[in-house]
Design a protein around this motif. Sequence first.
Motif: not given
Length: 139
Positions: A123-139
């Motif tokens: 599965g996935w975790s919200s922490d993992e998604v937040l890291v991916l968002l940061q890689l994409l330049g999202e706060p």
Amino acid sequence: MVDRNSESHLPEALERLVRGDLGALSAILAVDHAAIREAAATLGEPLIVTRRAAVLVLRGLIDGAFSPQLTQAWASFVRRGYVARSGNGPIRPIEIDFAQADEDGISATVSRLDEIGDAIDGGWSSDEVLVLLQLLGEP
């Protein structure tokens, strides 16, 4: 029997799907790969996954708007250029590129989302998604 009316909307559905509109996935799943290839050929310009599309999908996942299965299906399609179906022989994928300026973040996002639900990565975790968002330049 293939609904020819749905095929006439395939080019638009392909564009929408690549832009992160997961509602367009049902139109793609409803037809065979030959119809998808024909639709892609009529576009006249390349299909490109943008940073915005990857962010939309990640936000949809974290907000619960998109299921993990739906996001995985999107990632699999944009990564491979075809819908994986059992019993298919060799398939010539359609070309889908990632925006060059954000290619690393998009690639990491698509790769990880494509792994959701497999035996190793699970599965996935919200922490993992937040890291991916940061890689994409999202706060």
